[in-house]
Design a protein around this motif. Sequence first.
Motif, PDB file in Angstrom:
ATOM      1  N   THR A 133      -0.137  -7.650  -3.987  1.00  0.00           N
ATOM      2  CA  THR A 133      -0.961  -8.745  -3.494  1.00  0.00           C
ATOM      3  C   THR A 133      -0.873  -8.906  -1.977  1.00  0.00           C
ATOM      4  O   THR A 133      -1.403  -9.881  -1.433  1.00  0.00           O
ATOM      5  CB  THR A 133      -0.544 -10.084  -4.141  1.00  0.00           C
ATOM      6  OG1 THR A 133       0.843 -10.334  -3.869  1.00  0.00           O
ATOM      7  CG2 THR A 133      -0.769 -10.043  -5.645  1.00  0.00           C
ATOM      8  N   SER A 134      -0.223  -7.974  -1.276  1.00  0.00           N
ATOM      9  CA  SER A 134      -0.067  -8.113   0.174  1.00  0.00           C
ATOM     10  C   SER A 134       0.127  -6.743   0.811  1.00  0.00           C
ATOM     11  O   SER A 134       0.117  -5.716   0.122  1.00  0.00           O
ATOM     12  CB  SER A 134       1.132  -9.016   0.506  1.00  0.00           C
ATOM     13  OG  SER A 134       2.352  -8.361   0.192  1.00  0.00           O
ATOM     14  N   ASN A 135       0.295  -6.735   2.127  1.00  0.00           N
ATOM     15  CA  ASN A 135       0.701  -5.534   2.860  1.00  0.00           C
ATOM     16  C   ASN A 135      -0.384  -4.467   2.888  1.00  0.00           C
ATOM     17  O   ASN A 135      -0.097  -3.295   3.139  1.00  0.00           O
ATOM     18  CB  ASN A 135       1.985  -4.954   2.260  1.00  0.00           C
ATOM     19  CG  ASN A 135       3.031  -4.633   3.311  1.00  0.00           C
ATOM     20  OD1 ASN A 135       2.839  -4.906   4.499  1.00  0.00           O
ATOM     21  ND2 ASN A 135       4.133  -4.063   2.886  1.00  0.00           N
ATOM     22  N   THR A 138      -3.515  -2.084  -2.358  1.00  0.00           N
ATOM     23  CA  THR A 138      -4.518  -2.625  -3.274  1.00  0.00           C
ATOM     24  C   THR A 138      -4.557  -1.952  -4.644  1.00  0.00           C
ATOM     25  O   THR A 138      -5.266  -2.417  -5.531  1.00  0.00           O
ATOM     26  CB  THR A 138      -5.925  -2.506  -2.650  1.00  0.00           C
ATOM     27  OG1 THR A 138      -6.200  -1.117  -2.380  1.00  0.00           O
ATOM     28  CG2 THR A 138      -6.020  -3.296  -1.350  1.00  0.00           C
ATOM     29  N   THR A 214       6.075  -5.449   0.232  1.00  0.00           N
ATOM     30  CA  THR A 214       4.872  -5.893  -0.470  1.00  0.00           C
ATOM     31  C   THR A 214       5.231  -6.926  -1.528  1.00  0.00           C
ATOM     32  O   THR A 214       6.316  -6.873  -2.123  1.00  0.00           O
ATOM     33  CB  THR A 214       4.184  -4.677  -1.124  1.00  0.00           C
ATOM     34  OG1 THR A 214       3.829  -3.735  -0.119  1.00  0.00           O
ATOM     35  CG2 THR A 214       2.942  -5.070  -1.901  1.00  0.00           C
ATOM     36  N   ASN A 215       4.337  -7.867  -1.762  1.00  0.00           N
ATOM     37  CA  ASN A 215       4.479  -8.825  -2.869  1.00  0.00           C
ATOM     38  C   ASN A 215       3.602  -8.383  -4.041  1.00  0.00           C
ATOM     39  O   ASN A 215       2.637  -7.630  -3.855  1.00  0.00           O
ATOM     40  CB  ASN A 215       4.082 -10.237  -2.427  1.00  0.00           C
ATOM     41  CG  ASN A 215       4.990 -10.768  -1.335  1.00  0.00           C
ATOM     42  OD1 ASN A 215       6.198 -10.526  -1.349  1.00  0.00           O
ATOM     43  ND2 ASN A 215       4.420 -11.482  -0.384  1.00  0.00           N
ATOM     44  N   TYR A 216       3.905  -8.889  -5.237  1.00  0.00           N
ATOM     45  CA  TYR A 216       3.241  -8.396  -6.443  1.00  0.00           C
ATOM     46  C   TYR A 216       2.882  -9.540  -7.394  1.00  0.00           C
ATOM     47  O   TYR A 216       3.407 -10.654  -7.295  1.00  0.00           O
ATOM     48  CB  TYR A 216       4.155  -7.402  -7.174  1.00  0.00           C
ATOM     49  CG  TYR A 216       4.449  -6.178  -6.366  1.00  0.00           C
ATOM     50  CD1 TYR A 216       3.636  -5.055  -6.432  1.00  0.00           C
ATOM     51  CD2 TYR A 216       5.539  -6.155  -5.482  1.00  0.00           C
ATOM     52  CE1 TYR A 216       3.898  -3.926  -5.665  1.00  0.00           C
ATOM     53  CE2 TYR A 216       5.813  -5.035  -4.706  1.00  0.00           C
ATOM     54  CZ  TYR A 216       4.982  -3.922  -4.804  1.00  0.00           C
ATOM     55  OH  TYR A 216       5.246  -2.826  -4.038  1.00  0.00           O
TER      56      TYR A 216
END
Length: 222
Positions: A133-135, A138, A214-216
């Motif tokens: 969800t970030s960084n 995708t 990164t978030n997930y």
Amino acid sequence: MSLSKLLFFTLAVCLTACSHAARFDIKNQCQYTVWAAAVPGGGRQLNSGESWAIDVAAGTKGARIWARTGCSFDGSGRGHCQTGDCGGLLQCQAYGAAPNTLAEFGLNGFNNLDFFDISLVDGFNVPMDFSPTSNGCTKGIRCSADINGKCPNELKAPGGCNNPCTVYKTDNYCCNSGNCGPTPLSKFFKDRCPQAYSYPKDDATSTFTCPGGTNYRVLFCP
């Protein structure tokens, strides 16, 4: 730069970059209650529509998130689940019992990459989506097929569908000797969820990466 200043600079950079925890937002979109589980992280009851966020330390390896179903716990957090049970505890300290759909991950590995996957090597109980969800990352993974409803008779289990390794425990299904390939039973899972691990050596199409930090998001019943 002196050695002492270099060490101080390195430590300061690492404290900033290496200590970043990854956020995992876990949401139950099923029409029924699940008991989310995470190692590390513990566990929590999630009614339909509820969410749970956990922070996982940088460098964590061998981590898992999964859903448990058919659970009953007493006031002390002890009980049992039909699928995904982790030693009868609400707050999981160990992996869950098969069958359970697994979100697996290791953070800040080779080249500071996160490695993540959905695994059906312990079978299937709840549909799942596991996505960054970030960084700028995708590429997510989804396994939302009706595996429980179409499960072969020999793999059926209360509340889920076993992987053939769980049932037969032989080398050709479990890869204990390190040398095995897909089988008709593992292809049952692969045909329905081509992005997910269907047997232990199913790496080429089933492991995904994102930059460290990164978030997930993990969705049950996407």
